[in-house]
Design a protein around this motif. Sequence first.
Motif, PDB file in Angstrom:
ATOM      1  N   MET A   1      -8.640 -33.508  23.747  1.00  0.00           N
ATOM      2  CA  MET A   1      -7.324 -32.897  23.567  1.00  0.00           C
ATOM      3  C   MET A   1      -7.421 -31.411  23.911  1.00  0.00           C
ATOM      4  O   MET A   1      -8.458 -30.799  23.709  1.00  0.00           O
ATOM      5  N   ILE A   2      -6.329 -30.892  24.399  1.00  0.00           N
ATOM      6  CA  ILE A   2      -6.272 -29.444  24.627  1.00  0.00           C
ATOM      7  C   ILE A   2      -5.504 -28.822  23.456  1.00  0.00           C
ATOM      8  O   ILE A   2      -4.363 -29.171  23.190  1.00  0.00           O
ATOM      9  N   ASN A   3      -6.192 -27.980  22.724  1.00  0.00           N
ATOM     10  CA  ASN A   3      -5.534 -27.287  21.617  1.00  0.00           C
ATOM     11  C   ASN A   3      -6.249 -25.959  21.392  1.00  0.00           C
ATOM     12  O   ASN A   3      -7.004 -25.501  22.259  1.00  0.00           O
ATOM     13  N   ASP A   4      -6.033 -25.360  20.233  1.00  0.00           N
ATOM     14  CA  ASP A   4      -6.617 -24.045  19.954  1.00  0.00           C
ATOM     15  C   ASP A   4      -8.132 -24.024  20.131  1.00  0.00           C
ATOM     16  O   ASP A   4      -8.719 -22.972  20.386  1.00  0.00           O
TER      17      ASP A   4
ATOM     18  N   PHE B   1     -11.734 -30.076  17.284  1.00  0.00           N
ATOM     19  CA  PHE B   1     -11.737 -29.953  15.829  1.00  0.00           C
ATOM     20  C   PHE B   1     -12.218 -31.250  15.202  1.00  0.00           C
ATOM     21  O   PHE B   1     -11.943 -32.334  15.721  1.00  0.00           O
TER      22      PHE B   1
ATOM     23  N   LYS C   1       2.205 -16.400   2.480  1.00  0.00           N
ATOM     24  CA  LYS C   1       2.071 -17.856   2.472  1.00  0.00           C
ATOM     25  C   LYS C   1       3.407 -18.489   2.832  1.00  0.00           C
ATOM     26  O   LYS C   1       4.470 -17.986   2.478  1.00  0.00           O
TER      27      LYS C   1
ATOM     28  N   SER D   1     -12.202 -33.506  11.417  1.00  0.00           N
ATOM     29  CA  SER D   1     -11.085 -33.819  10.533  1.00  0.00           C
ATOM     30  C   SER D   1     -10.835 -32.708   9.517  1.00  0.00           C
ATOM     31  O   SER D   1      -9.798 -32.664   8.875  1.00  0.00           O
ATOM     32  N   ASN D   2     -11.789 -31.805   9.367  1.00  0.00           N
ATOM     33  CA  ASN D   2     -11.570 -30.677   8.452  1.00  0.00           C
ATOM     34  C   ASN D   2     -11.122 -29.420   9.177  1.00  0.00           C
ATOM     35  O   ASN D   2     -11.231 -28.321   8.661  1.00  0.00           O
ATOM     36  N   ASN D   3     -10.653 -29.627  10.417  1.00  0.00           N
ATOM     37  CA  ASN D   3     -10.157 -28.503  11.188  1.00  0.00           C
ATOM     38  C   ASN D   3     -11.262 -27.510  11.540  1.00  0.00           C
ATOM     39  O   ASN D   3     -11.012 -26.334  11.705  1.00  0.00           O
TER      40      ASN D   3
ATOM     41  N   ILE E   1      -5.508 -15.243   8.345  1.00  0.00           N
ATOM     42  CA  ILE E   1      -6.075 -16.502   8.801  1.00  0.00           C
ATOM     43  C   ILE E   1      -6.342 -16.392  10.289  1.00  0.00           C
ATOM     44  O   ILE E   1      -5.447 -16.187  11.085  1.00  0.00           O
ATOM     45  N   LEU E   2      -7.596 -16.499  10.623  1.00  0.00           N
ATOM     46  CA  LEU E   2      -7.963 -16.405  12.031  1.00  0.00           C
ATOM     47  C   LEU E   2      -7.761 -17.751  12.697  1.00  0.00           C
ATOM     48  O   LEU E   2      -8.028 -18.793  12.114  1.00  0.00           O
ATOM     49  N   LYS E   3      -7.309 -17.682  13.926  1.00  0.00           N
ATOM     50  CA  LYS E   3      -7.201 -18.912  14.701  1.00  0.00           C
ATOM     51  C   LYS E   3      -8.610 -19.366  15.061  1.00  0.00           C
ATOM     52  O   LYS E   3      -9.570 -18.570  15.018  1.00  0.00           O
ATOM     53  N   ALA E   4      -8.721 -20.592  15.434  1.00  0.00           N
ATOM     54  CA  ALA E   4     -10.046 -21.172  15.680  1.00  0.00           C
ATOM     55  C   ALA E   4     -10.850 -20.346  16.674  1.00  0.00           C
ATOM     56  O   ALA E   4     -12.063 -20.221  16.568  1.00  0.00           O
TER      57      ALA E   4
END
Lengths: 1079, 492
Positions: free
Chosen positions: A911-914, A898, A794, A900-902, A850-853
Amino acid sequence: MLEKRKHHLTKSNSIMKSVFKTYGYGCRYPYQKKGLSLGVILFLLSNGVQANELYIGSLKPSSGNVACIEEIEPVNLQREMSGRVIDHQGQPVSGVTVRIKGSNRTTTTDKDGRFSIAVGADAVLNISAIGYKAQEISAPSSGELQVRLERTMNDLEEVVVIGYGTQKKSDVTGAISSIKATDLPKAASTSVEQMLAGKAAGMQVQSVDAQPGGGVKILIRGAASTGAGNDPLYIIDGFPVSGGVDPGTNTRYKIGDRSPLNSINPNDIESIEVLKDASATAIYGARAANGVILITTKSGKMGKTRVSYDLKVTRQNMQKPWDMMNATEYMTAREDYLQERWMVDNKIGIYGNVDPSTVKPFTSPYTQQQKNDAGEGTNWIDEVTQNGKIQDHNITIDGASENTNYLISANYFNQDGIVKKNNFNRISGRVNLTQKVNKWLKVSVKVTGSKIDINNPALGTGNAEATGVLESALTFTPTLPVYNADGSYSIVPNSTFFPNPVSLLEISNNTEQNRLMGQTIAEIQPIKDLIIRTQLGFDKQDGNINSYLPKTTMYGASVGGQADINQNNKLDQLFNTTISYNKVINEIHSLNVLLGYEWQSMKNYGYGLSNNKFPTDAFLTNNIGAGASERPGVNSYKEINELASYFGRINYGLRDKYLLTVTMRADGSSRFGKGNKFGYFPSAALAWKIDQEDFTSSLDWLSRAKLRLSLGQTGNSNISGAFAFYSFGRDYLFGNTYNPGAYLSSYDNPNLKWETTTEFNFGLDLGLFNERVGLTVELFSKTVSDLLGEQQLKTYLPLDKRAANLGKTSSKGFETTLTLNNNIGNVKWNSSLMLSAYKDRWKERSPDVILKAYESATDPIRVHWGYVTDGLVKPGEIIPHMPNALPGVQKIKDINGFDSNNKLTGKPDGMINDADVVKIANQDPSLIVGFSNTFQYKNFDLNIHMAGMFGTRQFNQYMWYYTLLHADINRGWNVPNMANLFYSSKNQDAEYPNVNVTNSVPGANQFLTQKSDFIRVRNITLGYNITPHLSSQKWLSNFRVFVDATNPFVFTKYKGIDPEFTGIYPPAKSYTLGVSIGF
Amino acid sequence: MKNFNILLLFATTMFFSCENLEPQVFDKLNPTNYPKTEEDAKTLMVGAYNVLNENSYKGFGDISWQSRWTMNTATTDEFVCYWGGSVWETYEKFLWNSGSVHVTAKTYGPYIKAISNCIKIASQLDAMDNIKGETKKQYKAELKGIIALLSYTLYDFYGPTAIATDPEVINNPASDFQPEKPTKEWMIDYIKANGREAANELPEKYPVSEFGKMTKGTALMVLLKLAMHEKNWAEAASLSKEIMDLGVYTLQKVYISVFSVDNEMNSEIILAIPNLTTGNKFNSWLAHVLPSEYIEPNNIPVQQWGGYKVPWKMYDKFENGDERLQALWGKMNTKDGVKDLRSINEPWAQMGAVPYKYPADPASTGEAHGNDWVVYRYSDVLLLRAEALNRITPLSSEAIALINQVRSRSKASTISAAQFANGEALNDYILDERFRELFMEGHRREDLIRHGKYLSEAKSRGAVYSDDTRLIFPIPQWAIDENPKIKQNQGY
């Protein structure tokens, strides 16, 4: 066909003189009568069954336990003839059976390979020996017969090396690939690893660094371990070797990646066995999960002392030189860059609608005349590279008698690399000696020593003054001369920190590696069938690097000369004892039991020294105290790891049809905490020799068939971190004084335990049409559980990571080996095609991962992730989710978003993101290919060996330099000559994006990861054996010459420098001339 | 036969007894033997400070890509980089997002961890019996000072940040605890509490051998920065007074000497990161800023990568004769003698002035200079106080006097209240004065934000994303993936 039954001999039969050959289930005896060789066959049938269907003569019915004999009349006995049998290298072969076809008259060759036998008219000789293909040759009417034998690929009698012993190939139950020295490429090579590509199905060999002695990555059956390494375990003559000593530099110039097996002379190697499945490897337990490579060194051959000398001389050329710009091209490109920048900055042309007349006009720094006059300029790559050269001399003296077997060898290997001043030099020697002391004791000693000296190239991928010799040669301004008028090195006027490439050749940087490896082995046979074997061995390695950056180099000048000495030592010790018991019970049950204990200790220690501010460059590193640094560097370290193991194996065979192997090993390691020190690794395998069954006896086309099944577990413990430690090294300055600072450098993990691989293997071996076709198929499935790795902690914990067992992976794959032995007229053609593939994937992730999206729990282990791209932005085009995108920028598709809770919404979010990242490809190859061909015609032999990989992708470093350094062209840095491939206002149809503008999406340069399928012709070797022409020469027993081309061609669509090598060192094509002489 | 069986048995037993399956690591300490003594505690404390200067490319003196300094400077109007390429354009045009390492890698995770490390060490000190109470108190106050400094930086960059404060959680690597993103009030209170407790216990000064440790002044400076950040002018006024009243800080006579190696540990410095030319803790300022075309007149082997510059537009904010221009060159020594840079028709010269802030260390080894890196200094306090006072009482005479105190040191003309139409005008002037006094020291981003000009400046450079959300940086995506309790900052 012979009836396959057991028969017992009675001692009372006086006709029996000696048993010379066990063949099938019958026994044949020579019977001499009146000076004539008479074929006699004797079958003793204990149960009185009639034997008249037996293959020769007609036997009288037996009565009770008494044998029936019939003498065959000699036919057409005419004369004695003689001959000589040699192998494909011209060496005499002893113990070859020569039989007259259609009779049972036989003889065997002596130690010079000679034989004589009485033949009749039109006799045909059948010549056979273990490990060689049987031949039928008509007896010549006069003169001596010369017979050349060829090795068989699949001889059932061949013996293979397995863990703690040997086994007949036909009895092997696991997945083992065996490579004989004679099958390895003949070209000069620093280490045996480089020769293994495409030689064993399921083994992936990738050369990583092209420098002399450069590193090679070997994977056996994929790479399913994610944190504990995937290197196989190397065992040389029973001794597990752990890494080499290569202290590396702590200077700014790196030395690349090198193979730890460089210290082993490849000429000394007799055979290499690749143990692949758990049945074969589990006997090595905790370190065997990535497969085991057993290397066996040569021993003396029966007969009087032989001396052989091998010489190889090689010349190397750069395989594919980097195409950099010449002076004129460079000036034009710089002008284009400045103009394009001017357009971007002032929003002119495609970059906006500003009227060019309203801004300060663009003026080129060069006139057309200046550009034309510049010409070629300096080719900096040529300035720092050369043609490589190799000389490899090898002398072997060997021989063996009944009680003594010895081999002494010496090797000198010297290679000048493609980069100037880069040199690899090895001297090594070996003594292998086995002495039978008495009936029950046999001792052997195997000692090898080597010394390697390497003049390291100043590699380095740092920036500015840390640039290495090759990188600086790639990027140094082509318009500059090497030297200024005053003899000093030229510098780039607007990048004065950039070292002149030629100046970097003055760096003195030498690695010395010494290795002494010794094994003493005692074999005691207290009673028949029982052997106690004890091995005591050590492997002492010392490596040091001495590097000095003189004041004539840019960095050296600033620090007053920089000296670094680093020493790394390793001492590995081994003790093991095995007890093996062999017994055949009632000719039905064969049993082999092995029990053993092994202890190994691995010590790693060393130190480093550094100093600067030297009054003179003359000392190099030889007087490091002469430097006047306020804070000379010193460091040292030491660690010992120990392993203690208990193991056992049972091989059981029933009627030579059904084979069972069970192994078990318990390994204890100092790497783990109490309670988890020991790991247990069992395995079991079954094999069924189908060809021994009655129902296959009528299938003439089937010469061999065996089915194998195995299941077992192996381990991996290649991690440290079960214990908490505080380390020093987080220093801080108060005032002007360094204060030593300590920190918690590792957490303990009392639950840390062995990584365990559970593997299932299915194997099928087939020999067809009298071994003209051979096929081996292996299917495997393995699961790696309790994966060792670094658990990401963590964010708020003081340390990033701790060692932990993290989830499960699986690997599935197949391997096939197809061999063909063809004779087309006088040409013999043997070929072998190997295909293999594997799929590694996650099965279960540790709960705290933690896996990425875009990731899923069961992804392949290695994936090329990336965005979906959609061509380049056109002038005037507006991409809503890429508001900054200028013309030529790569368009990235907005495919997901995503909330608001990811959480992923499945809808574009502007948007360009994961959320927009997808799987582009699996990083692992989808198919690995090896293809070897040997042609033989009279005294010529030709070997063509190819290896390849499909479904791979490589990061194109060549193109990356262009995108990375493009802007630096303004500062005098050269770039690859590929401007025409990239978008600009002048080149709007280009495939690759505009490097003059920034793409705001990180990772948008995924276009640099490009498909890199390839087939490489690794070796073409043409040999000619002069031996047959030397029959009058008494002292010369063998003479062979050959030429070899290594890496002459590579077939690929990949646009980078090489689809296989990484690193900056240029791969080479090598041409070798070799001579092999035996006395 | 019997003999060798016995022999074998003997040999085997011998080796059995050699087995040692305990860890044998000889170059590290383990928790059973460390930390025990006062000397041990000292080494742990040094380790805690390490975050401020792990090496020249990791710490408060780091001016490279991803550093705290770069985030504070390269996103503002006082900075331009000749190297080109996407790195600098990302800062200049606000092109970062939650996946960009540019604005997260060297600060977000590392600072959270360093805060935890301080809390962990404090709890270890508590548990140590054989260490003097005085020492323990002093050490714990230093740790609080570091915590205040780091947590303020996190707050300034990312807003209220999810950090851990409970030693029990921090000392358990297997803990399931996940911190919430705290409220603004909590975060401010936390920084304040640590800063104040540190200020209460810490000494004003140390002997030379301990220079660089947290002082009372450092802790107060963090509190002052926080008060300014929160536009709590009254508190800022009182904190700045508190610092001035310590009586340990004075302005140096010569501006550039504040940064020179032969005037280290001077009385203007409130927090500095000590550097030497040796080892891995050095000042690499000149390497980053000096153009390759510069000829060093004293043959000091300075490295000249020629990257960072101050745009000419900003340079022109100085008046002639301002001695601070000794640290910001409009002309410099080239192979053709001293030349006005703007007269050289080359991109490197047309881009901006050369901020020669840290004069070359004669012992330099190229990139490495020994100049201590100045984080906080006294003239910053004076100008912040002037700003706070002007906000409370527009055109306050003390504010004018403080500004003049700073300006006169550098022989710049003095100002009077009459020159300014109102407090706003003086406020704008203070922003400019802060640039002139503190250019390229890593304060510009905070100043521009406080003055409401950060976004408009960016927009004028062509930044497209320049709405309010860009006043703080994104929380890295990995941190959100790890801890679902954390919500991404708005707009990312």
